[in-house]
Design a protein around this motif. Structure first.
Motif, short mmCIF file in Angstrom:
data_model
loop_
_atom_site.label_atom_id
_atom_site.label_comp_id
_atom_site.label_asym_id
_atom_site.label_seq_id
_atom_site.Cartn_x
_atom_site.Cartn_y
_atom_site.Cartn_z
N ASP A 1 -23.69 91.64 12.42
CA ASP A 1 -22.69 90.61 12.34
C ASP A 1 -22.03 89.92 13.68
N ASP A 2 -22.59 90.53 15.08
CA ASP A 2 -22.07 90.18 16.24
C ASP A 2 -23.02 89.07 16.60
N ILE A 3 -23.79 88.49 15.77
CA ILE A 3 -24.96 87.83 16.56
C ILE A 3 -24.30 86.72 17.30
N GLU A 4 -23.05 85.75 17.10
CA GLU A 4 -22.80 85.01 17.75
C GLU A 4 -22.12 85.30 19.08
N ASP A 5 -21.33 86.46 19.03
CA ASP A 5 -20.72 87.03 20.21
C ASP A 5 -21.96 87.45 21.14
N VAL A 6 -22.95 87.98 20.65
CA VAL A 6 -24.12 88.67 21.70
C VAL A 6 -24.50 87.36 22.26
N ILE A 7 -24.91 86.47 21.62
CA ILE A 7 -25.70 84.91 22.14
C ILE A 7 -24.74 84.38 23.26
N ALA A 8 -23.57 84.24 22.80
CA ALA A 8 -22.33 83.75 23.94
C ALA A 8 -22.20 84.67 25.19
N SER A 9 -22.51 86.12 24.77
CA SER A 9 -22.27 86.96 26.10
C SER A 9 -23.54 86.88 27.14
N PHE A 10 -24.75 86.55 26.37
CA PHE A 10 -25.92 86.34 27.33
C PHE A 10 -26.08 84.96 27.89
N ALA A 11 -25.23 83.99 27.41
CA ALA A 11 -25.20 82.56 27.79
C ALA A 11 -24.28 82.84 29.33
N LYS A 12 -23.26 83.36 28.82
CA LYS A 12 -22.32 83.77 30.10
C LYS A 12 -22.77 84.22 31.39
N ARG A 13 -23.85 85.19 31.18
CA ARG A 13 -24.49 85.72 32.35
C ARG A 13 -25.67 85.06 32.80
N ASN A 14 -25.92 83.67 32.36
CA ASN A 14 -26.99 83.03 32.80
C ASN A 14 -28.35 83.58 32.19
N LYS A 15 -28.37 84.10 30.95
CA LYS A 15 -29.52 84.77 30.24
C LYS A 15 -29.45 84.38 29.00
N PRO A 16 -29.64 82.78 28.70
CA PRO A 16 -29.56 82.55 27.41
C PRO A 16 -30.84 82.94 26.57
N ILE A 17 -30.43 83.16 25.32
CA ILE A 17 -31.29 83.75 24.35
C ILE A 17 -31.98 82.57 23.64
N ALA A 18 -33.15 82.54 23.52
CA ALA A 18 -33.97 81.46 22.81
C ALA A 18 -34.56 81.57 21.57
N ARG A 19 -34.69 82.84 21.24
CA ARG A 19 -35.40 83.24 19.98
C ARG A 19 -34.84 84.56 19.39
N VAL A 20 -35.11 84.60 18.24
CA VAL A 20 -34.58 85.82 17.40
C VAL A 20 -36.00 86.22 16.54
N VAL A 21 -36.05 87.48 16.43
CA VAL A 21 -37.29 88.03 15.50
C VAL A 21 -36.57 88.87 14.57
N MET A 22 -36.91 88.76 13.43
CA MET A 22 -36.28 89.48 12.21
C MET A 22 -37.33 90.59 11.79
N THR A 23 -37.06 91.93 12.00
CA THR A 23 -38.02 92.77 11.41
C THR A 23 -37.70 92.98 10.24
N PRO A 24 -38.66 93.74 9.43
CA PRO A 24 -38.74 93.97 7.87
C PRO A 24 -37.18 94.42 7.53
N SER A 25 -36.50 95.46 7.99
CA SER A 25 -35.30 95.81 7.78
C SER A 25 -34.20 94.99 7.78
N ALA A 26 -34.51 93.67 8.62
CA ALA A 26 -33.48 92.67 8.66
C ALA A 26 -33.37 92.02 7.23
#
Length: 662
Positions: A206-231
């Motif tokens: 549920d924290d996906i938006e916060d985590v994405i924003a946190s990485f963006a603030k550290r100049n490490k923007p996330i470009a991709r998400v991989v959903m595993t079977p349990s997702a």
């Protein structure tokens, strides 16, 4: 265990390394125990005499425990355990040598001693492990160096730790490329704050938006998400993950469930991945036991179901596969796809129409199959309502041809792919499929009766299931195309409901039904029905697909009700009133009690049908089919209104059905 004839130069070099490491461990153990003094010098001549025999024995132990044939690049915990086993066996061998052979017969006292033997055990483990782990680390650092230097996409993994670890291993081995995992979102609280192969679990899903924003603030923007079977489990809210990820502009991929030794690979997330209940648990060992080393024929092998069955039987180890298909492009496509898998199966593709009895008989006789999967059929309901005589020719006479040819060729089983529309049919598709089922049931009944309680020479079974997601002509590809075109999405009726399952699950359960039919426990059922879960309301399906595309139903995409088509009913049913269920103890598969006329009666109807087809006498054809399947159309009006049949209608159907029971 790998056969000796398959050993390569690399295997011999590995064996040489292990021999040298073993000799070094033994010498160092002696040297440390006796401190390189007189005790060591005195024992050296006997040690040199024993050493060649001990090293020869060690080579055998290395091979038995797979050290010689394991690739160092993929060394893991099972390999480490094998090294410990090897060291233990060799240590016990030294103990036996010292205490039983050398001490009483040669040296007069213990030659090695307990301390030397214990030292050797530790040194042997170290000597066999060091270079392997060094090489493993070297390959790991090289892969990760390439990942960083190739501008691989910063990636967030979604799912439990065990699934995320599969992706990380795939990246390290090079099977998955162009990904740089920076974090994991897990639905399990126990995973939070942990490291998985040096990648942190950074929070819950549920924290996906916060985590994405946190990485963006550290100049490490996330470009991709991989959903595993349990997702994709309901508690992980996969629809929400997909919609939120797309809203953030991320590329979303998934890791399919791995089975049968498949290599990890990433694919796009399809809408149908999010539409179903969790799939049934399949006993793959049971399916492999049925298919391995068998000769298999699949009719209609170029269609959606047929091509998937071809893929599955090859995956389960079939020795020979004959694909019978009347569409040249479809046959070419499926044979090319199977050839690209690189399996050891002998695969043939033959152009043939199952209506051509002589052609089908000849192909079966030449190939001599063990199992026949009959998937060839005409199945589009509105088309068969218009051209229903063609349905009779293919679905009835074509099925009869395949069944007779399979029997004449000495097959162990024929599995006919049927439909839930064959249950108290209201369409020509259901009617023709039900007639074909009855023919197979009658053949099976006669063979079981001839066997007198023992296993019959052959089994004829039919497997019914509903709509298959992503199959040719199914509603999901149609809705996807309409959404991509900007709408509207057309639904026939607001109360229309259908059962859905994936092609993979359907085909695996079809083969599962065959394993039950060929089992030695019971032979009193020959019609199987797959457990398709809860029916899905078609209008709800359309709305969910629109939302998953990032649009709003009724605002961005309109839903239009086009009206029910000929031969349709609102609610599908699983069992007819004259077909009570039978518990067969197999997950995902149910069975129906037999309900078919004797073969002598069927033969009369078939002869009359042949004559009527030859003269294009549609009235007679319809009369014969109505006589054969008296429940045809009994519930059509009620079904079209979404209501159960009246008591009189159902009684009429039951009475008609009872006259056909043996």
């Amino acid at each position: 265990m790998t056969r000796l004839s398959h050993l390569t130069l690399r295997n011999f070099l590995i064996a040489l390394h292990d021999v040298v490491a073993t000799a070094a461990a033994l010498f160092v153990a002696f040297y440390l125990r006796f401190e390189g003094g007189a005790g060591f010098t005195a024992r050296l001549p006997l040690l040199l005499q024993i050493l060649p025999y001990f090293l020869a024995f060690s080579v055998v132990v290395f091979y038995v425990f797979n050290l010689t044939t394991t690739k160092w690049r993929f060394i893991s915990l099972p390999d480490a355990l094998n090294i410990i086993r090897v060291a233990t066996v060799l240590t016990v061998a030294l103990l036996v040598l010292d205490y039983i052979f050398v001490a009483p017969n040669v040296h007069g006292t213990f030659f090695l001693g307990k301390i030397t033997i214990v030292l050797y055990w530790f040194l042997e483990i170290s000597a066999l492990s060091t270079l392997r782990l060094t090489y493993r680390y070297f390959r790991y650092t090289r892969v990760m160096h390439h990942v960083r230097n190739e501008n691989a996409a910063a990636t967030l993994l979604i799912g439990r730790a065990a699934d995320a670890e599969v992706v990380l291993r795939g990246i390290e081995s090079g099977a998955i490329k162009h990904l740089r995992p920076v974090g994991v979102l897990s639905p399990s609280r126990s995973d939070l704050g942990q490291l998985i192969r040096n990648v942190p679990v950074v929070g819950p899903i549920d924290d996906i938006e916060d985590v994405i924003a946190s990485f963006a603030k550290r100049n490490k923007p996330i470009a991709r998400v991989v959903m595993t079977p349990s997702a994709f489990a309901p508690e992980s809210h996969p629809e929400s993950v997909l919609m939120r990820s797309r809203r953030l502009g991320l590329i979303v991929s998934r890791l399919p469930s791995l089975e049968q030794g498949d290599m990890p690979r990433l694919t796009s997330v399809a809408v149908e991945d999010l539409l179903l209940r969790p799939s049934e648990t399949i006993d793959y060992a049971r399916l492999e036991a049925l298919i391995r080393d068998k000769g298999v024929i699949v009719t209609g092998g170029g269609g959606s179901i047929g091509s998937e069955i071809c893929e599955r039987v090859v995956a389960f180890g079939a020795a020979r596969l004959l694909i019978v298909e009347n569409s040249e492009p479809a046959l070419y496509a499926v044979t090319e796809a199977l050839a690209a898998r690189g399996s050891g199966a002998e695969i043939q593709g033959r152009i043939a129409d199952i209506r051509d009895r002589e052609r089908v008989m000849r192909l079966m006789a030449e190939f001599k199959p063990d199992i026949v999967f009959h998937a060839a059929a005409l199945k589009h309901v509105p088309i068969l309502e218009r051209d229903w005589s063609e349905g009779v020719k293919t679905n009835i006479f074509g099925s009869i041809n395949v069944a007779d040819a399979a029997l004449a060729a000495g097959a162990e089983a024929m599995v006919m792919i049927s439909t839930d529309k064959a249950i108290e049919p209201v369409s020509m598709l259901g009617l023709t499929k039900r007639f074909a089922e009855m023919y197979c049931q009658a053949l099976d009944h006669d063979l079981v009766a001839q066997a007198g309680g023992s296993k019959p020479a052959m089994r004829f079974i039919s497997v019914r299931f509903g709509n298959v997601l992503a199959s040719n002509g199914s509603v999901v590809p149609k809705f996807k195309a309409q959404i991509e075109a900007g709408g509207p999405v057309t639904v026939t009726h607001p109360d229309m409901v259908r059962y859905f399952m994936t092609i993979r699950e359907a085909c695996d359960l079809v083969i599962t039904a065959a394993t039950h039919a060929l089992g030695a426990k019971r032979f009193d059922v020959s019609v199987y029905v797959l457990n398709m879960g809860q029916p899905v309301k078609i209008v709800d399906l359309a709305e969910r697909m629109i939302r998953l595309s990032g649009l709003q139903p009724g605002h961005d995409i309109e839903i239009v009700f086009s009206g029910m088509r000929p031969g349709e009913r609102l609610n599908e049913i699983l069992f007819a009133s004259e077909e009570p269920t039978v518990d067969i103890g197999v997950a995902g598969v149910m069975a129906a009690k037999p309900n078919e006329p004797p073969m002598q009666t069927l033969r009369k109807w078939i002869s009359a049908l042949e004559l009527a087809i030859a003269h294009d006498d549609r009235a007679t054809i319809r009369t014969i089919l109505k006589d054969a399947v008296p429940e045809f159309g009994v519930n059509a009006s009620a079904a079209s209104r979404g209501m159960p049949a009246s008591g009189a209608e159902r009684s009429a159907g039951q009475s008609a059905g009872r006259t056909r029971r043996r």
